[in-house]
Design an enzyme around this catalytic site. Structure first.
Site, short mmCIF file in Angstrom:
data_model
loop_
_atom_site.label_atom_id
_atom_site.label_comp_id
_atom_site.label_asym_id
_atom_site.label_seq_id
_atom_site.Cartn_x
_atom_site.Cartn_y
_atom_site.Cartn_z
N TYR A 40 77.88 65.28 32.25
CA TYR A 40 78.98 64.61 31.54
C TYR A 40 79.53 63.48 32.39
CZ TYR A 40 83.19 64.15 28.64
OH TYR A 40 84.19 63.68 27.82
N SER A 75 86.44 58.88 29.57
CA SER A 75 87.02 60.12 30.09
C SER A 75 87.34 59.92 31.55
CB SER A 75 86.03 61.28 29.93
OG SER A 75 86.47 62.43 30.62
#
Length: 256
Positions: free
Chosen positions: A155, A142
């Site tokens: 995250y 990501s």
């Protein structure tokens, strides 16, 4: 076993994790359209079976964080002739708390799925990928693993770790002719990612509010397909893919 792996490699065969929804499901569809043999892996058997019935993929219900499930998956794929490509897409985010308000269970889940799941699948299949002669590992990370942002600490940490694992793996496996690819998407609108992270339809909708043309799962899947279908000597080390409206993690154009 090596002969079977080589035969499968010639026809192109892949394991795709996270295949029950979103980018994983779209990747299964993209590869099957190109004639790949695809082992679709996720925990939700019902969704996998529906996808397999529609696309011709091989459904293998499994939890990538569970050692017994990973061993069973490896055994099933081996008996079916093997793969030359491993695509680690299973992952996700939980919570958007600042570090000072972090929920331990959210962080533990994110590390289990994004980092340890990737490691366990890769560790299991590396001997097979080396044996086929032209193996590929693609990890879906990501843009959150490349730049931190407020409320993303857990995250960010998980995806930074997955990014680091991918870089180390590339260095370690080059001598075995295993190419290692990282695809790092930005804002992607899928049916479950923001909902699972934030816990409500209303909160999830706000993530994409006013953003013209966020990426779709199919957009990312097409990039994944292209990267693993390129001639094997071509290694797209790292691909960052964002919608035009997202110039950076911290700069997102919203209208209206």
């Amino acid at each position: 076993m090596t002969e079977g792996i080589q035969n499968k490699a010639a026809a192109k065969a892949a394991v795709v994790t996270g295949a029950s929804t979103g980018i994983g499901e779209a990747t299964v569809r993209a590869l099957r359209t190109e004639g790949w043999t695809v082992f679709a892996v996720a925990r939700r058997a019902d969704r996998l079976e529906a996808l397999a019935a529609e696309t011709g993929a091989v459904a293998v219900p499994a939890d990538v964080t569970d050692d017994a499930d990973v061993a069973r998956l490896l055994d099933e794929v081996t008996r079916a002739g093997g793969i030359d490509t491993l695509i680690n897409i299973a992952g996700g985010a939980r919570g958007a708390d600042k570090v000072g308000d972090a929920r331990t269970e959210d962080w533990e889940w994110m590390f289990q799925v994004n980092v340890l799941g990737t490691m366990k699948l890769t560790r299991a299949f590396l001997p097979m990928l080396r044996a086929c002669g032209e193996g590929t590992v693609l990890n879906l990370t990501s843009s959150a693993g490349l730049a931190a942002y407020e409320g993303g600490g857990g995250y960010n940490a998980a995806k930074f770790a997955q990014h680091a694992v991918t870089g180390a793996l590339r260095l370690e496996e080059a001598e075995h002719n295993v190419r290692v690819i990282e695809v790092a998407p930005g804002l992607v609108q899928t049916e479950e990612f923001a909902l699972n992270r934030l816990g409500s339809e209303e909160a999830a909708a706000k993530v994409y509010q006013g953003v013209e043309k966020p990426l779709t799962a199919a957009d990312v899947a097409e990039v994944v397909r292209y990267a693993v279908a390129a001639p094997h000597h071509v290694n797209l080390d790292q691909i960052v893919i964002r919608p035009v409206a997202q110039a950076a993690n911290y700069k997102l154009i919203r209208k209206g």
